[in-house]
Design an enzyme around this catalytic site. Structure first.
Site, mmCIF file in Angstrom:
data_model
loop_
_atom_site.group_PDB
_atom_site.id
_atom_site.type_symbol
_atom_site.label_atom_id
_atom_site.label_comp_id
_atom_site.label_asym_id
_atom_site.label_seq_id
_atom_site.Cartn_x
_atom_site.Cartn_y
_atom_site.Cartn_z
ATOM 1 N N CYS A 79 -3.995 3.888 6.188
ATOM 2 C CA CYS A 79 -2.911 2.716 6.881
ATOM 3 C C CYS A 79 -3.759 3.549 8.383
ATOM 4 C CB CYS A 79 -1.361 2.649 6.252
ATOM 5 S SG CYS A 79 -1.109 1.451 7.473
ATOM 6 N N HIS A 169 -0.586 1.600 1.003
ATOM 7 C CA HIS A 169 0.668 2.503 1.071
ATOM 8 C C HIS A 169 0.086 3.060 -0.946
ATOM 9 C CE1 HIS A 169 1.863 3.141 5.422
ATOM 10 N NE2 HIS A 169 2.038 2.103 5.088
ATOM 11 N N GLU A 171 0.629 5.726 -1.773
ATOM 12 C CA GLU A 171 1.888 6.744 -2.251
ATOM 13 C C GLU A 171 3.157 6.373 -2.457
ATOM 14 O OE1 GLU A 171 1.735 6.015 2.421
ATOM 15 O OE2 GLU A 171 0.777 6.534 0.371
#
Length: 210
Positions: A79, A169, A171
């Site tokens: 991002c 994202h 994660e």
């Protein structure tokens, strides 16, 4: 193996959690003194790219990180991290690290309320979960860029040599395949560096014996 995680702002804690779950050693990079660690890879997290760019410049980390990346340090950028790497940013922001030959559009998918989740194909890894939050997208790719994924006909993941950049994202989901790909890159480079050091040491030793 030691991974540096840029930790001046944004979702660095989520990346650290993934590394912990993968049992990968890591260090948080907050200021110039943290760059004394010899890292095998670098994670640039999501967040506010303008704020992150300002902080790494003011802390003296910008030129050092740029040099390491240009020298081959593996990078995973998500991002805002993609924006930090981009050579060009289409909507009124000066480039930061500018090591990745792409043009990006900040907040390309819209504002916070237009965030979304999808599952799409990622080259080499299959279908992956993708969470987009005020996400950029790639407007233009330059020479030697490999497109890894598209969503809504927009490029959201690319690779260039030692750099992987994502609009989304990874994660935030319990799927570590992208992090695993990045760790594999870091391990390969670590092995290459160690081989070069060993070869140089052997050559030096042989010269001393002459």
């Amino acid at each position: 193996m030691l991974i540096g995680v840029l930790s001046v702002q944004g979702s660095f804690a989520e990346h650290i959690k993934v590394l912990d779950n993968m049992r990968i050693r890591h260090v948080q990079l907050r200021n110039f003194h943290d760059l004394s660690y010899i890292i095998d890879g670098l994670i640039l997290p999501g967040g506010e790219s303008t704020v992150q760019g300002k902080l790494i410049k003011e802390s003296g980390m910008l030129s050092h990180l740029r040099r390491q990346i240009n020298d081959g340090l593996p990078v995973l950028a998500t991002c805002a991290g993609m924006i930090l790497l981009a050579k060009d940013i289409s909507n009124d922001e000066k480039p930061h690290l500018a090591t990745l030959p792409i043009k990006v559009r900040r907040n390309g998918f819209g504002r916070q309320i237009e965030s979304f989740y999808t599952e799409e194909d990622f080259e080499g890894l299959g279908t992956l979960p993708m969470t987009f939050i005020r996400a950029p997208y790639v407007e233009k790719v330059y020479k030697d860029i490999k497109v890894l994924a598209t969503v809504k006909d927009r490029i959201v993941a690319v690779r260039y040599k030692n750099q992987i950049a994502l609009s989304f994202h990874p994660e935030l989901n319990d799927d570590y395949r992208i992090h695993g790909m990045f760790i594999d890159m870091a391990q390969k480079r670590k092995n290459q560096v160690q081989s070069l050091i060993a070869a140089a040491s052997l050559l030096t030793s042989e010269n001393l014996q002459i």
